[in-house]
Design an enzyme around this catalytic site. Structure first.
Site, PDB file in Angstrom:
ATOM      1  N   GLU A 103      -1.723   1.294 -12.923  1.00 44.50           N
ATOM      2  CA  GLU A 103      -2.530   0.199 -12.387  1.00 44.50           C
ATOM      3  C   GLU A 103      -2.334  -0.950 -13.367  1.00 44.50           C
ATOM      4  O   GLU A 103      -2.851  -0.930 -14.482  1.00 44.50           O
ATOM      5  CB  GLU A 103      -4.014   0.583 -12.307  1.00 44.50           C
ATOM      6  CG  GLU A 103      -4.327   1.711 -11.339  1.00 44.50           C
ATOM      7  CD  GLU A 103      -4.527   1.239  -9.891  1.00 44.50           C
ATOM      8  OE1 GLU A 103      -4.506   0.022  -9.643  1.00 44.50           O
ATOM      9  OE2 GLU A 103      -4.687   2.114  -9.017  1.00 44.50           O
TER      10      GLU A 103
ATOM     11  N   HIS B 163       0.626   0.163  -8.950  1.00 43.18           N
ATOM     12  CA  HIS B 163      -0.518  -0.447  -8.266  1.00 43.18           C
ATOM     13  C   HIS B 163      -1.142  -1.476  -9.199  1.00 43.18           C
ATOM     14  O   HIS B 163      -0.762  -1.601 -10.358  1.00 43.18           O
ATOM     15  CB  HIS B 163      -1.549   0.624  -7.887  1.00 43.18           C
ATOM     16  CG  HIS B 163      -1.107   1.468  -6.744  1.00 43.18           C
ATOM     17  ND1 HIS B 163      -1.550   1.275  -5.453  1.00 43.18           N
ATOM     18  CD2 HIS B 163      -0.222   2.486  -6.682  1.00 43.18           C
ATOM     19  CE1 HIS B 163      -0.958   2.143  -4.656  1.00 43.18           C
ATOM     20  NE2 HIS B 163      -0.142   2.902  -5.374  1.00 43.18           N
TER      21      HIS B 163
ATOM     22  N   ARG C  73      -4.791  -5.104   2.254  1.00 43.00           N
ATOM     23  CA  ARG C  73      -4.390  -3.930   1.468  1.00 43.00           C
ATOM     24  C   ARG C  73      -3.500  -2.950   2.239  1.00 43.00           C
ATOM     25  O   ARG C  73      -2.519  -2.429   1.718  1.00 43.00           O
ATOM     26  CB  ARG C  73      -5.676  -3.205   1.031  1.00 43.00           C
ATOM     27  CG  ARG C  73      -5.503  -1.810   0.446  1.00 43.00           C
ATOM     28  CD  ARG C  73      -6.895  -1.226   0.180  1.00 43.00           C
ATOM     29  NE  ARG C  73      -6.893   0.183  -0.184  1.00 43.00           N
ATOM     30  CZ  ARG C  73      -6.893   0.631  -1.443  1.00 43.00           C
ATOM     31  NH1 ARG C  73      -6.857  -0.196  -2.446  1.00 43.00           N
ATOM     32  NH2 ARG C  73      -6.928   1.924  -1.681  1.00 43.00           N
TER      33      ARG C  73
ATOM     34  N   HIS D 159       0.314  -1.067  -1.545  1.00 47.69           N
ATOM     35  CA  HIS D 159      -0.868  -1.876  -1.223  1.00 47.69           C
ATOM     36  C   HIS D 159      -0.454  -3.347  -1.227  1.00 47.69           C
ATOM     37  O   HIS D 159      -0.009  -3.883  -2.241  1.00 47.69           O
ATOM     38  CB  HIS D 159      -1.995  -1.620  -2.224  1.00 47.69           C
ATOM     39  CG  HIS D 159      -2.666  -0.296  -2.004  1.00 47.69           C
ATOM     40  ND1 HIS D 159      -3.220   0.441  -3.018  1.00 47.69           N
ATOM     41  CD2 HIS D 159      -2.871   0.405  -0.853  1.00 47.69           C
ATOM     42  CE1 HIS D 159      -3.732   1.556  -2.505  1.00 47.69           C
ATOM     43  NE2 HIS D 159      -3.534   1.555  -1.204  1.00 47.69           N
TER      44      HIS D 159
ATOM     45  N   GLU E 207      -1.253  -6.252  -3.833  1.00 47.97           N
ATOM     46  CA  GLU E 207      -0.970  -6.013  -5.254  1.00 47.97           C
ATOM     47  C   GLU E 207       0.405  -6.583  -5.600  1.00 47.97           C
ATOM     48  O   GLU E 207       1.344  -5.874  -5.973  1.00 47.97           O
ATOM     49  CB  GLU E 207      -1.121  -4.511  -5.543  1.00 47.97           C
ATOM     50  CG  GLU E 207      -2.557  -4.058  -5.252  1.00 47.97           C
ATOM     51  CD  GLU E 207      -2.776  -2.544  -5.201  1.00 47.97           C
ATOM     52  OE1 GLU E 207      -1.858  -1.785  -5.559  1.00 47.97           O
ATOM     53  OE2 GLU E 207      -3.875  -2.133  -4.785  1.00 47.97           O
TER      54      GLU E 207
HETATM   55 ZN   LIG Z   1      -3.158  -0.003  -5.013  1.00 47.12          ZN
END
Ligand SMILES: [Zn+2]
Ligand SMILES: *[C@@H]1O[C@H](CO)[C@@H](O)[C@H](O)[C@H]1NC(C)=O
Length: 431
Positions: A389, A314, A234, A179, A182
Site C-alpha cells: 500500500e 495498492h 474503485r 483499484h 489508486e
Molecule cells: Zn487498493
C-alpha cells in the site's frame, strides 16, 4: 448486532445518493463535499446506517481507529448532528475536496503540455500506457514480449509485458491498477519496469538478467478510464440493475473477487452477504465472476508459471501486507514473510525516511477475503505474494489523490524495498 446489520442491509439500497455521472464529457464533481474523519464507538454494525449517503475512503486498522468519509454538502448538517447524537467524535479535514482533485489534474495537464512525451512527472492515460507497452518489443527485440490477456467488461484490451534476458529464469510478477483510483500504483509499476529496461546501475542490471519480469500495470482498464470521469472510482464498471425502481449501481471490487475463501469476511453468520453492488467492496455474484479476474488468472496459469514472487500494488497507507486476509491465524511460513517484510520496510525508509508498517492483511488492515495475493499464494501456489500500500501515509487527507511530483520518489523507495525483498528471499531460498 444481527438485527442492526439486517437493518443496514435494508437501508443499503436507498443509501447511495451520490449520483454518478455516466457521461465522460461531464465529470462527477465533488464541489463542497467535505472530508470527515470519524472515530466510531460501537462497532461496525451501525456504520452503514450512520454513513448513508457518504463515500467511505478508508476504514479503521491497527494504525488508526478512524474512518475517512466524504459527505455531500446537502447531507453535512444531518451527518454532523447524527454523530453528535450518538456521541462519535469527528473532525472535518477538508471542506471542498474538488479543489484537491483539480490541483492534481492541473499539474498533470501542465506537465503534459510541457513534456508531451512519456514521462513520470505526471500520470498517464490508459492509451498512453498501452502505446508505451506496444512500443517496447520493437525497442527491445528478443527481450520484451507483449501479451494481450483479454478484453475487459467494456471491451478494452488488457496488456502484460514480459522482460526476459535469459532462458529458464524464475519470474517476478508486478500487478497494479486493480483499484482504479489508486493512480500512483500504475505510475510506480511502470517506472520500475522502465528502470529494469534502462538503468545502468549494476544491481538493477543484475536483477534484469537473473529474473524474468512480468508487468500488468492496469489491471482494471474500465475503472481506470472511468477515473477521468470520477476520480474516486474503485471497482470495475459492470452494471447491476437490481430493480427498475432503484438506481443502477456499478462495479465489482476486483480485489475481493478471487476464489480463495471468497466472500468469507462478507457474510453475516456465514450466510447472508452483507454487501450489494452499490458497495465499495462488493465481491461479485460468485468467485471469479469478473472477466478481468479470469483474464489474469488464465494468463498466470498458462504463461507465468515460473512466477516465484507476486507483487500487488495498492494505495494508500504505507504498509507492506502478506497473506492471509480472512483469518487471524498465521500462515506456516509467517516467520519467513516477516523476515523479508522487515528487510523490505527498512530499505524503503533509507532514501526519504518513509515509514511502513508490515504484517498480514488481517493483522495490519482488516478482514478482507478474495484478494489477488491470497489467491496467488493459496491457489496458484506462488511461494511469495506481497501487497504494497504505497504513499501517502494513513493520516493523509484524500490519499488516493497524490501530487504527481511524488511519483518518482514513491517509485524509487518502492524499488529499493523490492530489491531488498528479492535479496532476503534469495537468502531464504525462494528465488
Ligand atoms: Zn487498493
Ligand atoms: C521484524 O522486526 C521486528 C521489529 O523490529 C522484530 O521484533 C521481529 O523480531 C523481526 N522479525 C523477524 C522474523 O526477524
Amino acid at each position: 448486532m444481527l438485527s442492526t446489520r439486517i437493518i443496514s442491509i435494508l437501508v443499503l439500497f436507498s443509501s447511495v445518493v451520490i449520483v454518478k455521472s455516466k457521461d465522460p464529457q461531464n465529470p462527477v464533481r465533488y464541489d463542497n463535499f467535505a472530508l470527515y474523519r470519524v472515530w466510531p464507538k460501537n462497532g461496525p454494525s451501525t456504520i452503514k446506517e450512520v454513513f448513508k449517503g457518504g463515500l467511505i475512503l478508508s476504514q479503521p486498522n491497527i494504525q488508526s481507529p478512524s474512518y475517512d468519509i466524504l459527505i455531500p454538502p446537502q447531507n453535512q448538517l444531518a451527518f454532523e448532528s447524527e454523530l453528535r447524537t450518538i456521541q462519535w467524535s469527528f473532525e472535518s479535514l477538508n471542506q471542498n475536496v474538488q479543489e484537491i482533485i483539480d490541483e492534481e489534474r492541473l499539474i498533470s495537464w501542465i506537465n503534459l503540455q510541457a513534456g508531451g512525451t512519456y514521462s513520470w512527472n505526471r500520470y498517464q492515460s490508459y492509451k498512453e500506457i498501452v502505446d508505451w507497452m506496444q512500443g517496447l518489443p520493437n525497442q527491445y527485440p528478443g527481450v520484451v514480449t507483449l501479451f494481450n490477456i483479454g478484453k475487459s467488461y467494456e471491451g478494452r484490451d488488457t496488456f502484460v509485458v514480459k522482460l526476459s534476458r535469459r532462458a529458464n529464469n524464475p519470474a517476478i510478477f508486478l500487478e497494479a491498477g486493480i483499484h482504479a483510483r489508486e493512480w500512483i500504483t500504475i505510475a510506480t509499476s511502470t517506472w520500475i519496469f522502465n528502470q529494469l529496461l534502462t538503468s545502468t546501475d549494476p544491481d538493477v542490471v543484475a536483477l534484469a538478467l537473473k529474473y524474468d519480469w512480468y508487468l500488468l500495470p492496469v489491471g482494471n482498464p474500465d475503472g481506470y478510464v472511468y477515473t477521468q470521469t470520477d476520480r474516486l472510482w474503485r471497482k470495475n464498471r459492470k452494471p447491476f440493475l437490481l430493480s427498475p425502481l432503484l438506481p443502477q449501481c456499478n462495479g465489482v471490487d476486483l480485489n475481493r473477487n478471487w476464489n480463495y475463501h471468497w466472500r468469507e469476511t462478507d457474510l453475516i453468520l456465514g450466510i447472508l452477504p452483507s454487501t450489494s453492488p452499490c458497495d465499495e467492496t462488493y465481491p461479485g455474484s460468485s468467485a471469479m465472476s469478473e472477466i478481468e479476474t479470469k483474464n489474469l488468472d488464465n494468463f498466470i496459469k498458462t504463461y507465468a508459471t515460473q512466477t516465484k514472487l507476486y507483487i500487488s500494488f495498492h494505495s494508500y497507507s504505507q504498509v507492506l501486507l502478506w497473506p492471509e486476509g480472512h483469518t487471524a491465524t498465521r500462515i506456516t511460513e509467517y516467520n519467513n514473510y516477516e523476515k523479508i517484510g522487515n528487510e523490505t520496510v527498512e530499505a524503503i525508509k533509507v532514501r526519504y525516511g518513509t515509514e511502513y508498517e508490515r504484517g498480514s492483511i488481517y493483522e495490519v488492515m482488516y478482514a478482507a477475503s478474495g484478494s489477488t495475493v491470497d489467491y496467488m499464494r493459496g491457489v496458484r501456489g506462488i511461494p511469495l505474494a506481497f501487497c504494497f500500500e504505497l504513499r501517502p501515509g494513513r493520516d493523509a487527507t484524500m490519499g488516493f489523490v497524490l501530487d504527481p511530483s511524488q511519483i518518482i520518489p514513491t517509485s524509487e523507495e518502492t524499488f529499493d524495498g523490492i530489491q531488498a525483498m528479492i535479496g532476503e528471499a534469495s537468502v531464504l531460498g525462494y528465488l
